[in-house]
Design a protein around this motif. Structure first.
Motif, mmCIF file in Angstrom:
data_model
loop_
_atom_site.group_PDB
_atom_site.id
_atom_site.type_symbol
_atom_site.label_atom_id
_atom_site.label_comp_id
_atom_site.label_asym_id
_atom_site.label_seq_id
_atom_site.Cartn_x
_atom_site.Cartn_y
_atom_site.Cartn_z
ATOM 1 N N SER A 20 49.185 69.225 65.957
ATOM 2 C CA SER A 20 50.635 69.186 65.814
ATOM 3 C C SER A 20 51.037 69.466 64.374
ATOM 4 C CB SER A 20 51.188 67.828 66.253
ATOM 5 O OG SER A 20 50.773 66.808 65.368
ATOM 6 N N LYS A 21 52.245 69.977 64.215
ATOM 7 C CA LYS A 21 52.807 70.259 62.906
ATOM 8 C C LYS A 21 54.062 69.416 62.743
ATOM 9 C CE LYS A 21 51.158 74.994 62.578
ATOM 10 N NZ LYS A 21 51.543 76.394 62.384
ATOM 11 N N TYR A 22 54.293 68.961 61.518
ATOM 12 C CA TYR A 22 55.458 68.144 61.231
ATOM 13 C C TYR A 22 55.808 68.276 59.754
ATOM 14 C CZ TYR A 22 51.794 65.050 59.562
ATOM 15 O OH TYR A 22 50.707 64.539 58.894
ATOM 16 N N ALA A 23 56.977 67.787 59.395
ATOM 17 C CA ALA A 23 57.393 67.738 57.992
ATOM 18 C C ALA A 23 58.174 66.447 57.795
ATOM 19 C CB ALA A 23 58.259 68.941 57.636
ATOM 20 N N TYR A 24 58.213 66.002 56.561
ATOM 21 C CA TYR A 24 58.959 64.795 56.213
ATOM 22 C C TYR A 24 60.312 65.176 55.648
ATOM 23 C CZ TYR A 24 54.503 62.377 56.615
ATOM 24 O OH TYR A 24 53.323 61.865 57.086
ATOM 25 N N VAL A 25 61.321 64.391 55.986
ATOM 26 C CA VAL A 25 62.665 64.553 55.439
ATOM 27 C C VAL A 25 63.027 63.214 54.806
ATOM 28 C CG1 VAL A 25 65.073 65.123 55.940
ATOM 29 C CG2 VAL A 25 63.243 66.179 57.282
ATOM 30 N N THR A 26 63.342 63.234 53.519
ATOM 31 C CA THR A 26 63.653 62.009 52.800
ATOM 32 C C THR A 26 65.117 62.023 52.382
ATOM 33 O OG1 THR A 26 61.401 61.947 51.948
ATOM 34 C CG2 THR A 26 62.999 60.559 50.838
ATOM 35 N N PHE A 27 65.779 60.888 52.580
ATOM 36 C CA PHE A 27 67.179 60.723 52.212
ATOM 37 C C PHE A 27 67.263 59.611 51.178
ATOM 38 C CE2 PHE A 27 66.976 62.072 56.641
ATOM 39 C CZ PHE A 27 67.840 63.145 56.667
ATOM 40 N N SER A 28 68.072 59.813 50.135
ATOM 41 C CA SER A 28 68.210 58.791 49.108
ATOM 42 C C SER A 28 69.578 58.892 48.442
ATOM 43 C CB SER A 28 67.128 58.951 48.048
ATOM 44 O OG SER A 28 67.315 58.026 47.004
ATOM 45 N N ASP A 29 70.141 57.740 48.122
ATOM 46 C CA ASP A 29 71.381 57.730 47.352
ATOM 47 C C ASP A 29 71.165 57.090 45.980
ATOM 48 O OD1 ASP A 29 71.232 55.012 47.864
ATOM 49 O OD2 ASP A 29 73.126 54.896 48.946
ATOM 50 N N GLY A 30 69.905 56.950 45.581
ATOM 51 C CA GLY A 30 69.582 56.358 44.303
ATOM 52 C C GLY A 30 69.242 54.884 44.390
ATOM 53 N N LYS A 31 69.781 54.208 45.382
ATOM 54 C CA LYS A 31 69.503 52.781 45.581
ATOM 55 C C LYS A 31 68.750 52.535 46.885
ATOM 56 C CE LYS A 31 73.547 51.326 43.009
ATOM 57 N NZ LYS A 31 74.846 50.697 43.065
ATOM 58 N N ARG A 32 69.076 53.326 47.879
ATOM 59 C CA ARG A 32 68.461 53.181 49.196
ATOM 60 C C ARG A 32 67.723 54.460 49.537
ATOM 61 N NH1 ARG A 32 73.586 52.411 52.715
ATOM 62 N NH2 ARG A 32 74.083 54.249 51.514
ATOM 63 N N SER A 33 66.729 54.333 50.408
ATOM 64 C CA SER A 33 66.008 55.532 50.830
ATOM 65 C C SER A 33 65.546 55.377 52.275
ATOM 66 C CB SER A 33 64.810 55.803 49.924
ATOM 67 O OG SER A 33 63.877 54.752 50.032
ATOM 68 N N ALA A 34 65.351 56.510 52.904
ATOM 69 C CA ALA A 34 64.828 56.549 54.272
ATOM 70 C C ALA A 34 63.993 57.807 54.404
ATOM 71 C CB ALA A 34 65.954 56.542 55.300
#
Length: 84
Positions: A20-34
């Motif tokens: 399988s193939k996948y990629a990571y997507v990271t979200f951040s506002d400087g204080k929080r991250s996902a």
């Protein structure tokens, strides 16, 4: 107060054991991250976002999946390392 969320997309990763193939997507506002994964569009890590915000990030990944895949496919890890 700046409430913008920054997003980064990884290069495509491969799990040869399940082909399988996948990629990571990271979200951040400087204080929080996902962190999420595509193509499953699931959030795998969360540090500070509410359940409602996580649902919105999942929805974002699902509705923009084709574009996120294109971004991940264009990333050349070796070229990025040369620029560091």
């Amino acid at each position: 107060m700046d409430e913008s969320i920054k997003m980064t997309v990884s290069a495509i990763c491969t799990d040869k054991s399940v082909k399988s193939k996948y990629a990571y997507v990271t979200f951040s506002d400087g204080k929080r991250s996902a962190e999420g994964m595509i193509p499953s569009c699931e959030i795998t890590k969360n540090d500070g976002f509410s359940d409602e915000e996580i649902a919105a990030l999942r929805f974002y990944m699902k509705t923009n999946l084709d574009e996120l895949k294109r971004i991940a496919a264009q990333i050349n890890v070796f070229e990025a390392l040369k620029r560091s």
